[in-house]
Scaffold this motif. Structure first.
Motif, PDB file in Angstrom:
ATOM      1  N   CYS A  36     -39.793  -6.111  -6.148  1.00 21.25           N
ATOM      2  CA  CYS A  36     -39.261  -4.943  -6.848  1.00 21.25           C
ATOM      3  C   CYS A  36     -38.085  -5.350  -7.725  1.00 21.25           C
ATOM      4  O   CYS A  36     -37.447  -6.379  -7.487  1.00 21.25           O
ATOM      5  CB  CYS A  36     -38.830  -3.854  -5.864  1.00 21.25           C
ATOM      6  N   SER A  38     -34.581  -3.647  -9.474  1.00 18.20           N
ATOM      7  CA  SER A  38     -33.673  -2.495  -9.551  1.00 18.20           C
ATOM      8  C   SER A  38     -32.986  -2.496 -10.901  1.00 18.20           C
ATOM      9  O   SER A  38     -32.313  -3.455 -11.266  1.00 18.20           O
ATOM     10  CB  SER A  38     -32.616  -2.567  -8.433  1.00 18.20           C
ATOM     11  N   ASP A  60     -42.722  -3.663  -9.140  1.00 15.90           N
ATOM     12  CA  ASP A  60     -42.285  -2.268  -9.142  1.00 15.90           C
ATOM     13  C   ASP A  60     -40.841  -2.165  -9.627  1.00 15.90           C
ATOM     14  O   ASP A  60     -39.979  -2.954  -9.209  1.00 15.90           O
ATOM     15  CB  ASP A  60     -42.387  -1.672  -7.740  1.00 15.90           C
ATOM     16  N   PHE A  62     -37.448   0.355 -10.072  1.00 14.76           N
ATOM     17  CA  PHE A  62     -36.827   1.610  -9.647  1.00 14.76           C
ATOM     18  C   PHE A  62     -35.398   1.683 -10.164  1.00 14.76           C
ATOM     19  O   PHE A  62     -34.788   0.675 -10.538  1.00 14.76           O
ATOM     20  CB  PHE A  62     -36.851   1.761  -8.124  1.00 14.76           C
ATOM     21  N   LEU A  64     -31.528   4.164  -9.622  1.00 17.01           N
ATOM     22  CA  LEU A  64     -30.796   5.104  -8.784  1.00 17.01           C
ATOM     23  C   LEU A  64     -30.193   6.200  -9.647  1.00 17.01           C
ATOM     24  O   LEU A  64     -29.405   5.918 -10.547  1.00 17.01           O
ATOM     25  CB  LEU A  64     -29.683   4.386  -8.007  1.00 17.01           C
ATOM     26  N   THR A  89     -39.539   4.361 -10.963  1.00 17.58           N
ATOM     27  CA  THR A  89     -39.324   5.266  -9.831  1.00 17.58           C
ATOM     28  C   THR A  89     -37.841   5.590  -9.688  1.00 17.58           C
ATOM     29  O   THR A  89     -36.996   4.694  -9.769  1.00 17.58           O
ATOM     30  CB  THR A  89     -39.847   4.639  -8.522  1.00 17.58           C
ATOM     31  N   PHE A  91     -34.732   7.122  -7.413  1.00  9.21           N
ATOM     32  CA  PHE A  91     -34.242   7.451  -6.078  1.00  9.21           C
ATOM     33  C   PHE A  91     -32.915   8.200  -6.201  1.00  9.21           C
ATOM     34  O   PHE A  91     -32.011   7.756  -6.914  1.00  9.21           O
ATOM     35  CB  PHE A  91     -34.052   6.183  -5.232  1.00  9.21           C
ATOM     36  N   PRO A 128     -29.464   5.358  -1.045  1.00  8.98           N
ATOM     37  CA  PRO A 128     -30.727   5.420  -1.794  1.00  8.98           C
ATOM     38  C   PRO A 128     -31.327   4.030  -2.033  1.00  8.98           C
ATOM     39  O   PRO A 128     -32.551   3.866  -2.019  1.00  8.98           O
ATOM     40  CB  PRO A 128     -30.322   6.087  -3.117  1.00  8.98           C
ATOM     41  N   LEU A 129     -30.465   3.030  -2.280  1.00  2.55           N
ATOM     42  CA  LEU A 129     -30.948   1.669  -2.471  1.00  2.55           C
ATOM     43  C   LEU A 129     -31.677   1.175  -1.225  1.00  2.55           C
ATOM     44  O   LEU A 129     -32.741   0.559  -1.317  1.00  2.55           O
ATOM     45  CB  LEU A 129     -29.791   0.726  -2.792  1.00  2.55           C
ATOM     46  N   ARG A 131     -33.306   2.801   0.908  1.00  2.00           N
ATOM     47  CA  ARG A 131     -34.641   3.404   0.948  1.00  2.00           C
ATOM     48  C   ARG A 131     -35.563   2.754  -0.069  1.00  2.00           C
ATOM     49  O   ARG A 131     -36.747   2.516   0.187  1.00  2.00           O
ATOM     50  CB  ARG A 131     -34.551   4.907   0.689  1.00  2.00           C
ATOM     51  N   ALA A 132     -35.011   2.466  -1.249  1.00  2.00           N
ATOM     52  CA  ALA A 132     -35.819   1.897  -2.330  1.00  2.00           C
ATOM     53  C   ALA A 132     -36.338   0.502  -1.987  1.00  2.00           C
ATOM     54  O   ALA A 132     -37.428   0.113  -2.419  1.00  2.00           O
ATOM     55  CB  ALA A 132     -34.992   1.841  -3.613  1.00  2.00           C
ATOM     56  N   TRP A 139     -36.242  -8.998  -4.144  1.00  2.00           N
ATOM     57  CA  TRP A 139     -35.465  -8.032  -4.913  1.00  2.00           C
ATOM     58  C   TRP A 139     -34.931  -8.724  -6.161  1.00  2.00           C
ATOM     59  O   TRP A 139     -34.072  -9.591  -6.092  1.00  2.00           O
ATOM     60  CB  TRP A 139     -34.317  -7.489  -4.046  1.00  2.00           C
TER      61      TRP A 139
END
Length: 235
Positions: A36, A38, A60, A62, A64, A89, A91, A128-129, A131-132, A139
């Motif tokens: 993923c 970020s 993926d 994502f 925040l 995505t 979060f 939130p991170l 969870r992500a 990462w």
């Protein structure tokens, strides 16, 4: 894959000076559906997003949504998704926790102490991170060594003990000119605040433009007297 196997992979790649795109492709192939990225939608992150989306690398992405972002940042999110016709995505923080914090200490408690600021960062970013990052092994970040003094000695690959995963920083040894050059060449959308002196863009109440000669991170939590100003995402 075990920690030992993941670290062995990282060790095997250290001697290779890979272009970020090549590294991202290798990660996606070696760890399918376990990588993923970020993005905070900063200029570095926009370049990595371009590499992933443009080349259809199965990683993926994502971001925040802290609830306190600049309007320009929110607009850039939509613009980026539309340009590549891909989804990032989002979060968000636990709204109950946000309400409890604001009702107890107000909306701007982070100006009062480092402890309060870190509490706000934890609720709006760190939780939130966490969870992500669930269910991932790798990462990817947009960290560059130039960002701050405490990032200058970061390795390209580092084991994140808290999340039990490998963090990879493809742009770690790039300078700002390297990033900016490719943003222009590839015509990648970026936050217009960068053109107004905002080099590191976070939440609106906690970010300002920097002045000539100031440190890269001087615009983040500028009221704090600390040489190591982080929100808890990268420790």
């Amino acid at each position: 894959m075990t920690k030992k196997e993941i670290l062995a992979f990282a060790e095997s790649e250290l001697h290779r000076e890979l272009f970020p795109l090549e590294l991202l492709e290798i990660l996606a192939e070696k760890f399918p559906q376990k990588v993923c990225f970020s993005t905070s939608l900063g200029i570095e992150d926009q370049l990595i997003t371009h590499f992933i989306f443009k080349n259809e690398i199965p990683i993926d992405i994502f971001t925040l949504q802290t609830g306190r972002l600049f309007e320009e940042t929110e607009q850039l999110l939509e613009q980026t998704q539309n340009k590549y016709n891909q989804k990032i995505t989002v979060f968000e923080p636990n709204q109950t926790k946000v309400e409890e914090l604001e009702n107890e200490k107000g909306k701007f408690s982070f100006y009062e102490s480092v402890e309060n600021r870190k509490e706000c960062c934890f609720i709006r970013k760190v939780e939130p991170l966490n969870r992500a990052l669930e269910n991932y092994t790798i990462w990817v970040t947009g960290i560059r060594a130039e960002h701050s003094e405490n990032r200058q000695n970061m390795p390209l690959f580092e084991w994140d003990e808290a999340h039990q995963m490998l963090k990879v920083h493809p742009l770690l040894h790039w300078n700002f000119e390297d990033v900016e050059k490719r943003i222009n060449i590839y015509q990648i959308p970026y936050n217009p605040l960068h053109d107004k002196g905002f080099v590191s863009i976070g939440c609106k109440p906690c970010t300002r433009a920097i002045k000539e000669g100031e440190d890269f991170r001087a615009g983040r939590w500028w009221w704090e007297n600390s040489s190591k100003k982080e929100c808890g995402l990268h420790q």
